[in-house]
Design an enzyme around this catalytic site. Structure first.
Site, short mmCIF file in Angstrom:
data_model
loop_
_atom_site.label_atom_id
_atom_site.label_comp_id
_atom_site.label_asym_id
_atom_site.label_seq_id
_atom_site.Cartn_x
_atom_site.Cartn_y
_atom_site.Cartn_z
N THR A 293 0.96 -1.20 -0.03
CA THR A 293 -0.04 -0.03 0.03
C THR A 293 0.82 1.14 0.11
OG1 THR A 293 -1.94 -1.15 1.11
CG2 THR A 293 -1.74 1.28 1.26
N GLN B 233 0.08 -10.05 -6.38
CA GLN B 233 -0.12 -11.44 -6.22
C GLN B 233 0.64 -12.29 -7.36
OE1 GLN B 233 -2.36 -12.49 -4.39
NE2 GLN B 233 -3.23 -10.72 -3.63
N SER C 184 4.75 -7.60 -1.93
CA SER C 184 4.49 -7.53 -0.68
C SER C 184 4.58 -8.86 0.13
CB SER C 184 2.70 -7.42 -0.42
OG SER C 184 2.43 -7.29 0.94
N ALA C 185 5.37 -8.66 1.23
CA ALA C 185 5.83 -9.87 1.83
C ALA C 185 4.61 -10.94 2.34
CB ALA C 185 6.71 -9.67 3.37
N HIS C 186 3.62 -10.30 2.72
CA HIS C 186 2.76 -11.38 3.39
C HIS C 186 1.85 -12.02 2.20
CE1 HIS C 186 -1.10 -8.68 3.62
NE2 HIS C 186 -0.27 -7.89 3.23
N THR D 109 13.87 4.38 10.20
CA THR D 109 14.71 3.17 10.80
C THR D 109 14.04 2.00 10.06
OG1 THR D 109 15.41 4.34 12.65
CG2 THR D 109 15.49 1.90 12.69
N CYS E 129 -9.20 -5.60 2.85
CA CYS E 129 -8.54 -4.40 3.42
C CYS E 129 -9.30 -3.58 4.07
CB CYS E 129 -7.65 -3.88 2.34
SG CYS E 129 -6.87 -5.03 1.17
#
Ligand code: PMP
Length: 376
Positions: free
Chosen positions: A73, A175, A195-197, A233, A320
């Protein structure tokens, strides 16, 4: 609620891979700020560098092109906020592309996708020709595979058109990885988002891939991190988990094909139990883990809730928006009739999905949507 759960909502978020979890735990134990020059800081920096290489390798990018962010996002927002005068965007994009594109003040040209769920290439060509002729600083945005239908978009052809008109291309590839080969260098995109997840990494971390030489202003400023392209960070543990998941996906062979067989079996079972069911995008090229099923006359919300009560997690519309089941904007953009858009659920498999999961889904589906359920 049954004790055993069947999780078939991997397009919303795939289960965390054990390798990603282990990498995150190790990273949590590596103290220090990655920007510090002391040994602790350098150790934390090394964790990020390794993950950068792992993510880059999975998607055919150079490590120098990877900018870690808080998720897709944020990365999509960063691209949309880069001062465009015109944005040509496919109407079936995820809201994290459409909402900032609509809000950024650029002239918006929404490109239709027909009932088959594929963005209309002649419309892309037309929009680019007009935008380029107007001299406006223009972006083209076309996703790799749709999160609701799984339909693969003609990104290579869109890249060719973009190149012809000298317009940069942004690809939301969230995706893609693990579901189809993604190669940033070959794709011809200027910016790509992952996106990692969605691939078994943690939630809350993603990456913006920016082709070397392309200058995108930072969205988050203040500090020199990520070569000033995304300050603050770094989420060291999240990035470590992303890298470990990416490395595992890159090593996998045959998983996507196995999942596609299971998905096709699921769809065959659904069509047998619910003869009126429509597989949306079923005739288009699709990623093999996704099935978007409409049962005209049923409510998607009720189907999701009743399947949940039977122990099966599926979804309706993008997850979402605070867990709400709302109108499915992707299906609306495809121009599908209301009895389809309001009755469509999404089933999305992952690398851990088993034959037992498909059997559990079909047993629950028979109860919830099968012939007996319809007669009741
Ligand atoms: N784009 C697409 C196509 C998606 O499916 C999602 C997740 N639903 C996103 C962007 C947003 O990703 P993130 O959760 O990392 O912000």
């Amino acid at each position: 609620m049954t004790a055993t759960r069947t999780y078939l909502d991997c397009n919303a978020s795939a289960p965390l891979r054990p390798a990603a979890r282990a990498a995150m735990l190790a990273a949590h134990d590596a103290i220090g700020n990655p920007s510090s020059v002391h040994a602790e800081g350098r150790r934390a920096r090394a964790i990020i560098d390794t993950a950068r290489e792992q993510v880059a390798a999975l998607i055919g990018a150079k490590p120098s092109e990877v900018v870690f962010a808080s998720g897709a996002t944020e990365a999509n927002n960063c691209v949309m906020a880069a001062g465009w005068e015109a944005i040509c965007v496919s109407a079936i994009e995820h809201d994290s592309v459409l909402a900032p594109a609509r809000a950024c003040g650029a002239r918006l040209i929404e490109l239709p996708a027909g009932a088959g769920g594929i963005v209309d290439l002649p419309a892309v060509a037309d929009a680019l020709a007009h935008a380029a002729a107007s001299g406006a600083r223009t972006l083209l945005s076309v996703m790799l595979a749709n999160n609701e239908t799984g339909v693969i978009q003609p990104v290579a052809q869109a890249a060719e058109l973009a190149r012809m008109h000298g317009v940069p291309l942004h690809v939301d590839a969230v995706q893609g990885p693990g579901r189809l080969p993604v190669n940033f260098a070959e794709l011809g995109a200027d910016a790509l988002v992952v996106s990692a997840h969605k691939l078994g990494g943690p939630r809350g971390v993603g990456a913006l891939i920016v082709r070397d030489g392309v200058n995108l202003p930072a969205l988050i400023r203040g500090g020199g991190q990520e070569r000033r392209r995304r300050c603050g960070t770094e989420n060291v543990a999240g990035i470590a988990g992303f890298g470990a998941a990416a490395a595992e996906v890159a090593r996998e062979t045959g998983v996507a094909a196995r999942i596609e067989v299971l998905r096709d079996r699921l769809e065959a079972g659904v069509t047998a139990a619910t003869p009126g069911a429509v597989i949306i995008g079923g005739n288009a090229p699709r990623i093999g883990n996704t099935s978007c099923i409409a049962v005209p006359g049923k409510s998607a919300e009720t189907l999701v809730i009743r399947m949940d009560l039977e122990g099966v997690a599926i979804s309706a519309g993008a997850a979402c928006s605070s867990g709400k089941v709302g109108a499915n904007s992707v299906l609306e953009a495809m121009g599908l009739p209301i009895d389809i858009t309001h009755s469509a659920v999404r089933v999305s498999l992952g690398p851990e999905t088993s034959e037992d999961d498909i059997a559990a889904f079909l047993a629950a589906w028979e109860k919830v949507a099968g012939g007996a359920a319809l007669a009741a």
